[in-house]
Design a protein around this motif. Structure first.
Motif, mmCIF file in Angstrom:
data_model
loop_
_atom_site.group_PDB
_atom_site.id
_atom_site.type_symbol
_atom_site.label_atom_id
_atom_site.label_comp_id
_atom_site.label_asym_id
_atom_site.label_seq_id
_atom_site.Cartn_x
_atom_site.Cartn_y
_atom_site.Cartn_z
ATOM 1 N N UNK A 109 18.847 -15.880 -32.623
ATOM 2 C CA UNK A 109 17.568 -15.180 -32.776
ATOM 3 C C UNK A 109 17.595 -13.837 -32.054
ATOM 4 N N UNK A 110 18.176 -13.823 -30.839
ATOM 5 C CA UNK A 110 18.251 -12.586 -30.064
ATOM 6 C C UNK A 110 19.122 -11.553 -30.761
ATOM 7 N N UNK A 111 20.201 -12.018 -31.379
ATOM 8 C CA UNK A 111 21.128 -11.115 -32.060
ATOM 9 C C UNK A 111 20.510 -10.521 -33.311
ATOM 10 N N UNK A 112 19.664 -11.305 -33.987
ATOM 11 C CA UNK A 112 19.120 -10.865 -35.273
ATOM 12 C C UNK A 112 17.647 -10.494 -35.236
ATOM 13 N N UNK A 113 17.206 -9.912 -34.115
ATOM 14 C CA UNK A 113 15.905 -9.260 -34.148
ATOM 15 C C UNK A 113 14.794 -9.794 -33.276
ATOM 16 N N UNK A 144 19.678 -1.307 -21.329
ATOM 17 C CA UNK A 144 18.685 -2.225 -21.887
ATOM 18 C C UNK A 144 18.971 -3.668 -21.486
ATOM 19 N N UNK A 145 17.917 -4.372 -21.092
ATOM 20 C CA UNK A 145 17.985 -5.761 -20.655
ATOM 21 C C UNK A 145 18.662 -5.908 -19.296
ATOM 22 N N UNK A 146 18.851 -4.817 -18.584
ATOM 23 C CA UNK A 146 19.542 -4.873 -17.300
ATOM 24 C C UNK A 146 18.867 -5.755 -16.268
ATOM 25 N N UNK A 147 17.529 -5.789 -16.280
ATOM 26 C CA UNK A 147 16.811 -6.616 -15.300
ATOM 27 C C UNK A 147 17.009 -8.102 -15.572
ATOM 28 N N UNK A 148 16.880 -8.498 -16.843
ATOM 29 C CA UNK A 148 17.102 -9.901 -17.201
ATOM 30 C C UNK A 148 18.549 -10.316 -16.958
ATOM 31 N N UNK A 149 19.479 -9.394 -17.234
ATOM 32 C CA UNK A 149 20.891 -9.694 -16.994
ATOM 33 C C UNK A 149 21.135 -9.913 -15.516
ATOM 34 N N UNK A 150 20.539 -9.087 -14.668
ATOM 35 C CA UNK A 150 20.675 -9.258 -13.224
ATOM 36 C C UNK A 150 20.204 -10.644 -12.805
ATOM 37 N N UNK A 202 17.171 -11.128 -25.120
ATOM 38 C CA UNK A 202 18.416 -10.414 -25.386
ATOM 39 C C UNK A 202 19.583 -11.369 -25.164
ATOM 40 N N UNK A 203 20.590 -11.266 -26.027
ATOM 41 C CA UNK A 203 21.743 -12.169 -25.933
ATOM 42 C C UNK A 203 22.422 -12.093 -24.566
#
Length: 223
Positions: free
Chosen positions: A137-141, A84-90, A146-147
């Motif tokens: 905000x990312x951590x809490x919903x 999850x969130x792999x594209x944004x992390x890249x 994504x963090x």
């Protein structure tokens, strides 16, 4: 699962070239180096930085680089996926290692709101947040962010702007190291979360109670 990213990158590159743009396709499995934890691989940032700088140094500054997210490879060239969130992390890692001026994250809404606009019709778009606020905000919903996306940008202080693919006129939400006015920025909701309270006279002042509870819980979940 990785083939979609590889094929779409080549298709998009070809379309851009036909539009007269100087585009080049880069295989992101050659940039993003990970461990062998398939389906949720952990990035080896040291090796990824070396590979990114090596490959980008051979590409002209005038070229438009197209590469897929979500995928990487081990040191043995086995293809992995980042989860999850792999594209944004890249994208965030590439921005960090190329020292980008700004990271534009296109999604389906105009930015981050004071509440989920699907639930609260009066929610307003937030113009600016700092890294700490966005991370919280990312951590809490706040599902729009994504963090993992924020962390690589902090060290180089690279601004992140959340934009809407379907509304190019919107200026989105800018996330940076700049301080913002104090006060409540947004309300978020965490779903499917249980709160368990442990209490009893025998717990007061006892050392190691938390460790025992979580150890027993871990064994239960593992089973």
């Amino acid at each position: 699962m990785a083939q979609g990213e590889l094929i779409s990158s080549k298709v998009v590159t070809e379309l851009l070239i036909k539009k007269g743009l100087n585009a080049v396709c880069v295989d992101s499995t050659q940039l993003i180096k990970t461990d062998a934890y398939f389906s949720a691989a952990n990035v080896n940032e040291t090796l990824t930085e070396l590979k990114t700088k090596e490959i980008f140094s051979k590409i002209s500054d005038k070229k438009l680089v197209v590469l897929g997210g979500f995928i990487g490879s081990t040191i043995n060239e086995e293809i992995t996926t980042l989860g999850r969130n792999g594209s944004n992390l890249t994208a965030a890692l590439i921005a960090k290692f190329t020292e980008a001026e700004e990271f534009l994250n296109f999604t389906h809404v105009d930015g981050i709101y004071t509440a989920n606009p699907e639930w609260v019709s009066s929610a307003k778009r937030i113009e600016q947040l700092n890294y700490s606020e966005a991370n919280e905000l990312a951590t809490f919903g706040a599902s729009i962010l994504h963090a993992k996306t924020i962390v690589p940008l902090i060290e180089k202080k690279i601004p992140l702007r959340i934009l809407n693919t379907l509304n190019p006129k919107s200026t989105g939400t800018l996330i940076s190291s700049e301080p913002t006015p104090h006060g409540v920025k947004s309300l978020t909701v965490l779903q499917d979360v249980a709160l368990i309270n442990f209490h009893g006279k025998g717990l007061l002042g006892k050392v190691g109670v938390d460790a025992r509870i979580f150890t027993a819980w871990q064994k239960t979940i593992s089973v």
